[in-house]
Enzyme design. Structure first.
Site, PDB file in Angstrom:
ATOM      1  N   LYS A  11       4.333 -83.824  -8.512  1.00  0.00           N
ATOM      2  CA  LYS A  11       4.029 -82.690  -7.637  1.00  0.00           C
ATOM      3  C   LYS A  11       4.383 -83.066  -6.188  1.00  0.00           C
ATOM      4  O   LYS A  11       5.347 -83.800  -5.970  1.00  0.00           O
ATOM      5  CB  LYS A  11       2.577 -82.238  -7.826  1.00  0.00           C
ATOM      6  CG  LYS A  11       2.275 -81.967  -9.319  1.00  0.00           C
ATOM      7  CD  LYS A  11       1.005 -81.244  -9.581  1.00  0.00           C
ATOM      8  CE  LYS A  11       0.860 -80.981 -11.081  1.00  0.00           C
ATOM      9  NZ  LYS A  11      -0.340 -80.251 -11.433  1.00  0.00           N
ATOM     10  N   HIS A  94       6.677 -74.037 -14.227  1.00  0.00           N
ATOM     11  CA  HIS A  94       5.346 -74.629 -14.023  1.00  0.00           C
ATOM     12  C   HIS A  94       4.434 -73.572 -13.396  1.00  0.00           C
ATOM     13  O   HIS A  94       4.871 -72.791 -12.542  1.00  0.00           O
ATOM     14  CB  HIS A  94       5.452 -75.870 -13.126  1.00  0.00           C
ATOM     15  CG  HIS A  94       4.173 -76.657 -13.116  1.00  0.00           C
ATOM     16  ND1 HIS A  94       3.072 -76.256 -12.407  1.00  0.00           N
ATOM     17  CD2 HIS A  94       3.817 -77.792 -13.773  1.00  0.00           C
ATOM     18  CE1 HIS A  94       2.082 -77.125 -12.617  1.00  0.00           C
ATOM     19  NE2 HIS A  94       2.518 -78.061 -13.448  1.00  0.00           N
ATOM     20  N   GLU A  96       2.287 -73.688 -11.175  1.00  0.00           N
ATOM     21  CA  GLU A  96       2.189 -73.734  -9.715  1.00  0.00           C
ATOM     22  C   GLU A  96       3.398 -73.060  -9.071  1.00  0.00           C
ATOM     23  O   GLU A  96       3.327 -72.619  -7.919  1.00  0.00           O
ATOM     24  CB  GLU A  96       2.021 -75.195  -9.251  1.00  0.00           C
ATOM     25  CG  GLU A  96       0.620 -75.705  -9.599  1.00  0.00           C
ATOM     26  CD  GLU A  96       0.515 -77.199  -9.786  1.00  0.00           C
ATOM     27  OE1 GLU A  96       1.424 -77.948  -9.395  1.00  0.00           O
ATOM     28  OE2 GLU A  96      -0.519 -77.633 -10.357  1.00  0.00           O
ATOM     29  N   GLU A 166       0.567 -75.720 -20.809  1.00  0.00           N
ATOM     30  CA  GLU A 166      -0.327 -76.155 -19.744  1.00  0.00           C
ATOM     31  C   GLU A 166      -1.285 -75.021 -19.385  1.00  0.00           C
ATOM     32  O   GLU A 166      -0.935 -74.133 -18.585  1.00  0.00           O
ATOM     33  CB  GLU A 166       0.477 -76.528 -18.502  1.00  0.00           C
ATOM     34  CG  GLU A 166       1.458 -77.648 -18.733  1.00  0.00           C
ATOM     35  CD  GLU A 166       1.770 -78.360 -17.427  1.00  0.00           C
ATOM     36  OE1 GLU A 166       1.535 -79.553 -17.351  1.00  0.00           O
ATOM     37  OE2 GLU A 166       2.209 -77.698 -16.479  1.00  0.00           O
ATOM     38  N   GLY A 172      -5.430 -80.038 -13.028  1.00  0.00           N
ATOM     39  CA  GLY A 172      -6.026 -80.615 -11.824  1.00  0.00           C
ATOM     40  C   GLY A 172      -7.509 -80.328 -11.682  1.00  0.00           C
ATOM     41  O   GLY A 172      -8.091 -80.539 -10.620  1.00  0.00           O
ATOM     42  N   SER A 211      -4.985 -82.172 -16.997  1.00  0.00           N
ATOM     43  CA  SER A 211      -5.987 -83.234 -16.882  1.00  0.00           C
ATOM     44  C   SER A 211      -5.892 -84.270 -18.004  1.00  0.00           C
ATOM     45  O   SER A 211      -6.905 -84.756 -18.498  1.00  0.00           O
ATOM     46  CB  SER A 211      -7.400 -82.629 -16.801  1.00  0.00           C
ATOM     47  OG  SER A 211      -7.520 -81.803 -15.655  1.00  0.00           O
TER      48      SER A 211
HETATM   49  O1  G3H Z   1       2.520 -80.831 -14.595  1.00  0.00           O
HETATM   50  C1  G3H Z   1       1.403 -81.295 -14.820  1.00  0.00           C
HETATM   51  C2  G3H Z   1       0.255 -80.447 -14.976  1.00  0.00           C
HETATM   52  O2  G3H Z   1       0.192 -79.476 -13.989  1.00  0.00           O
HETATM   53  C3  G3H Z   1      -1.036 -81.172 -15.180  1.00  0.00           C
HETATM   54  O3  G3H Z   1      -1.551 -81.681 -13.981  1.00  0.00           O
HETATM   55  O4  G3H Z   1      -2.623 -83.658 -15.029  1.00  0.00           O
HETATM   56  O5  G3H Z   1      -3.075 -83.080 -12.645  1.00  0.00           O
HETATM   57  O6  G3H Z   1      -3.979 -81.663 -14.501  1.00  0.00           O
HETATM   58  P1  G3H Z   1      -2.885 -82.568 -14.042  1.00  0.00           P
END
Ligand code: G3H
Length: 248
Positions: A11, A94, A96, A166, A172, A211
């Site tokens: 990220k 994704h 986000e 996801e 997160g 997570s």
């Molecule tokens: O791309 C990864 C996902 O958004 C998961 O993120 O492991 O921080 O929850 P995370």
């Protein structure tokens, strides 16, 4: 038998010095046999990551990509730029990006097409929000996101890459879908692909993201349709990320 895939999505984290330490620790790892590993790094660090991973099995990916070849698209990066830095592929869709940058199903499909047109791999991300899950819309939402790509480009093109489930509510937040919750969605996603092409469905790696940590990875990976993970926060720690790779 599908070879597991584990991706680390950095990220918008890391600076050159911390990246160097993380890349160095990943490069020296011996825990990577039998699993395909990739890291998706911020565009300013494509070169740093690509050079560091040059003679190592870990692929370097982009976190998103423009569907356009070149031109007046301020702030965007193209597939040709990725190729210039020897990246293997990119994440597309994704949550986000879908939520924060307004990326629609149609745009995600165009990004997918740009990558596949260049022979690069795409990690297609799908997932529902908490409100959608609570409204019982999980399968409708993830199927719609998946079919937007499948209908245009076919199951075979999808199977050259990875499908990442996801759930937005698990990203997160420290809230992980239980292995059973994730398995149920993964099995449904595989069934959607199977309706297009059974062989592609059997070959497709469907990975879970949300997570994932070293201490919950093994439970998730024990499920028959969970073929790895897309890891966010935990991929910023080499020991944590490598432990997840080892569990795959
Ligand atoms: O791309 C990864 C996902 O958004 C998961 O993120 O492991 O921080 O929850 P995370």
């Amino acid at each position: 038998m599908r070879q597991p895939w584990v991706g680390g999505n950095w990220k918008m984290n890391g600076l050159r010095e911390s990246n160097a330490a993380l890349l160095g620790a990943l490069k020296g790892a011996e825990q990577l046999a039998g699993v395909d590993v990739a890291i998706a790094v911020p565009a300013p660090y494509w070169q740093q990551a690509s050079e560091a991973m040059n003679d190592c099995a870990i692929n370097v990916m982009a976190q998103t990509i423009s569907p356009h070849a070149s031109g007046a698209y301020t702030g965007d990066c193209s597939v040709a730029m990725m190729q210039d830095f020897k990246l293997s592929g990119a994440l597309v869709g994704h949550s986000e990006r879908r939520q924060g940058a307004g990326e629609s199903d149609a745009l995600v499909a165009a990004q997918f097409a740009a990558l596949r047109g260049a022979g690069l791999s795409a990690v297609l991300c799908v997932g529902e929000t908490l409100a959608e899950r609570e409204a019982g819309e999980t399968l409708a939402v993830v199927s719609r996101q998946l079919v937007a790509v499948l209908e245009q480009y076919g199951a075979e093109a999808l199977a050259t890459g990875v499908l990442a489930y996801e759930p937005v509510w698990a990203i997160g937040t420290g809230l992980t879908a239980t292995p059973e919750q994730a398995q149920a969605v993964h099995a449904s996603l595989r069934a959607v692909v199977a309706a297009f092409d059974i062989n592609a469905a059997n070959a497709l790696r469907i990975v879970y993201g949300g997570s994932v940590k070293a201490d919950n990875a093994a439970g998730l990976f024990s499920m028959p349709d969970i073929d790895g993970a897309l890891v966010g926060g935990a991929s910023l720690s080499a020991s944590e990320f490598l432990a997840i790779c080892q569990a795959a």
